[in-house]
Scaffold this motif. Structure first.
Motif, PDB file in Angstrom:
ATOM      1  N   PRO A  60      15.814  10.163 -24.589  1.00 17.77           N
ATOM      2  CA  PRO A  60      15.842  11.542 -25.101  1.00 17.77           C
ATOM      3  C   PRO A  60      14.598  11.847 -25.937  1.00 17.77           C
ATOM      4  O   PRO A  60      14.176  11.043 -26.762  1.00 17.77           O
ATOM      5  CB  PRO A  60      17.099  11.566 -25.975  1.00 17.77           C
ATOM      6  N   GLY A  61      13.991  12.988 -25.669  1.00 17.67           N
ATOM      7  CA  GLY A  61      12.807  13.417 -26.405  1.00 17.67           C
ATOM      8  C   GLY A  61      11.510  12.822 -25.882  1.00 17.67           C
ATOM      9  O   GLY A  61      10.442  13.116 -26.414  1.00 17.67           O
ATOM     10  N   GLN A  62      11.562  11.991 -24.851  1.00 17.62           N
ATOM     11  CA  GLN A  62      10.360  11.336 -24.326  1.00 17.62           C
ATOM     12  C   GLN A  62       9.988  11.834 -22.929  1.00 17.62           C
ATOM     13  O   GLN A  62       9.256  11.166 -22.205  1.00 17.62           O
ATOM     14  CB  GLN A  62      10.563   9.810 -24.314  1.00 17.62           C
ATOM     15  N   GLU A  63      10.470  12.984 -22.554  1.00 20.58           N
ATOM     16  CA  GLU A  63      10.257  13.515 -21.220  1.00 20.58           C
ATOM     17  C   GLU A  63       8.789  13.747 -20.879  1.00 20.58           C
ATOM     18  O   GLU A  63       8.402  13.727 -19.717  1.00 20.58           O
ATOM     19  CB  GLU A  63      11.039  14.819 -21.030  1.00 20.58           C
ATOM     20  N   VAL A  64       7.938  13.945 -21.889  1.00 21.96           N
ATOM     21  CA  VAL A  64       6.530  14.257 -21.662  1.00 21.96           C
ATOM     22  C   VAL A  64       5.819  13.155 -20.869  1.00 21.96           C
ATOM     23  O   VAL A  64       4.881  13.430 -20.133  1.00 21.96           O
ATOM     24  CB  VAL A  64       5.795  14.538 -23.001  1.00 21.96           C
ATOM     25  N   GLN A  65       6.263  11.913 -20.943  1.00 22.91           N
ATOM     26  CA  GLN A  65       5.607  10.824 -20.217  1.00 22.91           C
ATOM     27  C   GLN A  65       6.138  10.655 -18.796  1.00 22.91           C
ATOM     28  O   GLN A  65       5.653   9.808 -18.054  1.00 22.91           O
ATOM     29  CB  GLN A  65       5.725   9.504 -20.990  1.00 22.91           C
ATOM     30  N   THR A  85      -3.392   8.931  -9.351  1.00 23.07           N
ATOM     31  CA  THR A  85      -2.613   8.519  -8.196  1.00 23.07           C
ATOM     32  C   THR A  85      -2.941   7.059  -7.937  1.00 23.07           C
ATOM     33  O   THR A  85      -4.108   6.688  -7.798  1.00 23.07           O
ATOM     34  CB  THR A  85      -2.954   9.365  -6.952  1.00 23.07           C
ATOM     35  N   TRP A  86      -1.908   6.248  -7.906  1.00 23.75           N
ATOM     36  CA  TRP A  86      -2.058   4.820  -7.650  1.00 23.75           C
ATOM     37  C   TRP A  86      -1.814   4.594  -6.169  1.00 23.75           C
ATOM     38  O   TRP A  86      -0.822   5.065  -5.616  1.00 23.75           O
ATOM     39  CB  TRP A  86      -1.046   4.027  -8.485  1.00 23.75           C
ATOM     40  N   SER A  87      -2.695   3.893  -5.492  1.00 21.41           N
ATOM     41  CA  SER A  87      -2.571   3.708  -4.038  1.00 21.41           C
ATOM     42  C   SER A  87      -1.958   2.363  -3.657  1.00 21.41           C
ATOM     43  O   SER A  87      -1.782   2.086  -2.470  1.00 21.41           O
ATOM     44  CB  SER A  87      -3.941   3.847  -3.373  1.00 21.41           C
ATOM     45  N   ARG A  88      -1.619   1.562  -4.645  1.00 22.03           N
ATOM     46  CA  ARG A  88      -1.033   0.247  -4.372  1.00 22.03           C
ATOM     47  C   ARG A  88      -0.057  -0.092  -5.490  1.00 22.03           C
ATOM     48  O   ARG A  88      -0.253   0.302  -6.632  1.00 22.03           O
ATOM     49  CB  ARG A  88      -2.147  -0.798  -4.317  1.00 22.03           C
ATOM     50  N   ASP A  89       1.006  -0.797  -5.132  1.00 18.56           N
ATOM     51  CA  ASP A  89       1.905  -1.313  -6.153  1.00 18.56           C
ATOM     52  C   ASP A  89       2.265  -2.755  -5.834  1.00 18.56           C
ATOM     53  O   ASP A  89       1.903  -3.273  -4.778  1.00 18.56           O
ATOM     54  CB  ASP A  89       3.148  -0.435  -6.332  1.00 18.56           C
ATOM     55  N   TRP A  90       2.924  -3.402  -6.773  1.00 13.42           N
ATOM     56  CA  TRP A  90       3.389  -4.768  -6.623  1.00 13.42           C
ATOM     57  C   TRP A  90       4.864  -4.789  -6.979  1.00 13.42           C
ATOM     58  O   TRP A  90       5.248  -4.330  -8.057  1.00 13.42           O
ATOM     59  CB  TRP A  90       2.616  -5.714  -7.544  1.00 13.42           C
ATOM     60  N   VAL A  91       5.675  -5.281  -6.079  1.00 14.98           N
ATOM     61  CA  VAL A  91       7.108  -5.371  -6.306  1.00 14.98           C
ATOM     62  C   VAL A  91       7.397  -6.734  -6.906  1.00 14.98           C
ATOM     63  O   VAL A  91       7.027  -7.768  -6.338  1.00 14.98           O
ATOM     64  CB  VAL A  91       7.887  -5.182  -4.982  1.00 14.98           C
ATOM     65  N   CYS A  92       8.038  -6.729  -8.072  1.00 15.18           N
ATOM     66  CA  CYS A  92       8.333  -7.961  -8.797  1.00 15.18           C
ATOM     67  C   CYS A  92       9.786  -7.927  -9.265  1.00 15.18           C
ATOM     68  O   CYS A  92      10.328  -6.848  -9.513  1.00 15.18           O
ATOM     69  CB  CYS A  92       7.457  -8.092 -10.044  1.00 15.18           C
ATOM     70  N   GLY A  93      10.360  -9.079  -9.437  1.00 17.04           N
ATOM     71  CA  GLY A  93      11.650  -9.155 -10.101  1.00 17.04           C
ATOM     72  C   GLY A  93      11.450  -8.849 -11.576  1.00 17.04           C
ATOM     73  O   GLY A  93      10.370  -9.071 -12.126  1.00 17.04           O
ATOM     74  N   ASN A  94      12.459  -8.309 -12.211  1.00 21.61           N
ATOM     75  CA  ASN A  94      12.357  -7.982 -13.635  1.00 21.61           C
ATOM     76  C   ASN A  94      13.747  -7.979 -14.263  1.00 21.61           C
ATOM     77  O   ASN A  94      14.759  -8.000 -13.562  1.00 21.61           O
ATOM     78  CB  ASN A  94      11.685  -6.620 -13.845  1.00 21.61           C
ATOM     79  N   ARG A  95      13.767  -7.920 -15.571  1.00 23.44           N
ATOM     80  CA  ARG A  95      15.032  -7.858 -16.305  1.00 23.44           C
ATOM     81  C   ARG A  95      15.601  -6.450 -16.197  1.00 23.44           C
ATOM     82  O   ARG A  95      14.980  -5.486 -16.652  1.00 23.44           O
ATOM     83  CB  ARG A  95      14.827  -8.240 -17.767  1.00 23.44           C
ATOM     84  N   ASN A 122       0.868  -1.174   0.000  1.00 24.84           N
ATOM     85  CA  ASN A 122       0.000   0.000   0.000  1.00 24.84           C
ATOM     86  C   ASN A 122       0.905   1.224   0.000  1.00 24.84           C
ATOM     87  O   ASN A 122       1.273   1.736   1.045  1.00 24.84           O
ATOM     88  CB  ASN A 122      -0.931  -0.015   1.216  1.00 24.84           C
ATOM     89  N   VAL A 123       1.273   1.651  -1.193  1.00 31.08           N
ATOM     90  CA  VAL A 123       2.189   2.774  -1.393  1.00 31.08           C
ATOM     91  C   VAL A 123       1.578   3.662  -2.468  1.00 31.08           C
ATOM     92  O   VAL A 123       1.065   3.183  -3.464  1.00 31.08           O
ATOM     93  CB  VAL A 123       3.578   2.262  -1.871  1.00 31.08           C
ATOM     94  N   SER A 124       1.651   4.968  -2.284  1.00 28.58           N
ATOM     95  CA  SER A 124       1.063   5.911  -3.227  1.00 28.58           C
ATOM     96  C   SER A 124       2.091   6.377  -4.257  1.00 28.58           C
ATOM     97  O   SER A 124       3.221   6.714  -3.897  1.00 28.58           O
ATOM     98  CB  SER A 124       0.511   7.110  -2.456  1.00 28.58           C
ATOM     99  N   HIS A 125       1.678   6.390  -5.520  1.00 25.86           N
ATOM    100  CA  HIS A 125       2.515   6.896  -6.616  1.00 25.86           C
ATOM    101  C   HIS A 125       1.662   7.847  -7.451  1.00 25.86           C
ATOM    102  O   HIS A 125       0.596   7.463  -7.916  1.00 25.86           O
ATOM    103  CB  HIS A 125       2.997   5.764  -7.533  1.00 25.86           C
ATOM    104  N   TYR A 126       2.154   9.063  -7.655  1.00 26.27           N
ATOM    105  CA  TYR A 126       1.467   9.994  -8.547  1.00 26.27           C
ATOM    106  C   TYR A 126       2.025   9.813  -9.948  1.00 26.27           C
ATOM    107  O   TYR A 126       3.231   9.879 -10.173  1.00 26.27           O
ATOM    108  CB  TYR A 126       1.646  11.446  -8.102  1.00 26.27           C
ATOM    109  N   ASP A 127       1.139   9.583 -10.894  1.00 29.47           N
ATOM    110  CA  ASP A 127       1.489   9.366 -12.292  1.00 29.47           C
ATOM    111  C   ASP A 127       1.240  10.677 -13.043  1.00 29.47           C
ATOM    112  O   ASP A 127       0.110  10.999 -13.395  1.00 29.47           O
ATOM    113  CB  ASP A 127       0.621   8.226 -12.833  1.00 29.47           C
ATOM    114  N   ALA A 128       2.300  11.449 -13.269  1.00 27.82           N
ATOM    115  CA  ALA A 128       2.166  12.748 -13.934  1.00 27.82           C
ATOM    116  C   ALA A 128       1.744  12.609 -15.394  1.00 27.82           C
ATOM    117  O   ALA A 128       1.214  13.549 -15.976  1.00 27.82           O
ATOM    118  CB  ALA A 128       3.483  13.516 -13.842  1.00 27.82           C
TER     119      ALA A 128
END
Length: 166
Positions: A134-139, A70-80, A59-65
């Motif tokens: 580079p050039g993708q800062e808008v996301q 605002t996401w109130s939950r995340d899932w921690v996973c292994g990844n490449r 239960n962690v909050s993340h603001y997605d600009a």
């Protein structure tokens, strides 16, 4: 030992290492990347890193600009480590690589369906990357990773929210 048997053993060993994620593709390199500033630590301070092929809910909050959500939950996973992030859940030209995940354990806020990928399905996971292309800062480094690059035993991960993001 015959050469043929030695080659077969080496091939089997490499297959195991690649499937376990012990050997990973090199991270894309560029001199002009911009470091993203995640709204919460990319590192796993509140919980231990998720074991391979598993995710841990927090239960962690993340603001997605990018989406204004605002996401109130995340899932921690292994990844490449070095996995590219795409602007949408597809490999089409309109959805370029917008950044990368540098870590081998990351948080994801949701999943969506998109293009089929090498993982044999069309599930993609949404997160904030560590670097922006580079050039993708808008996301703001928010993008999709194909499930093949996220270490889950099933896709989509049970209990994870569906994104409903185009």
């Amino acid at each position: 030992m015959s050469v043929r048997r030695g080659v077969a053993i080496l091939a089997a060993l490499l297959a195991v290492l690649f499937s376990a994620g012990a050997v990973q593709a090199s991270t894309p390199q560029t001199d002009h990347t911009i470091r993203a500033t995640p709204s919460a630590s990319r590192g796993i301070n509140a919980a231990h890193p998720a074991p391979q092929a598993s995710c841990t809910a927090r239960n962690v909050s993340h603001y997605d600009a990018w989406t204004g959500r605002t996401w109130s939950r995340d899932w921690v996973c292994g990844n490449r480590a070095g996995a590219p992030l795409y602007g949408c859940a597809s490999f089409i030209a309109a959805c370029p690589v917008i950044g990368w995940i540098d870590t081998s354990s990351s948080w994801f806020v949701c999943w969506g369906r998109g293009a089929w990928h090498d993982g044999g399905n069309n599930v993609w996971y949404y997160t904030m990357g560590d670097r922006v292309a580079p050039g993708q800062e808008v996301q703001h480094a928010w993008g999709f990773v194909p499930a093949v690059d996220v270490w889950t035993s099933t896709d989509p991960w049970p209990g994870m929210t569906e994104c409903n993001i185009p």
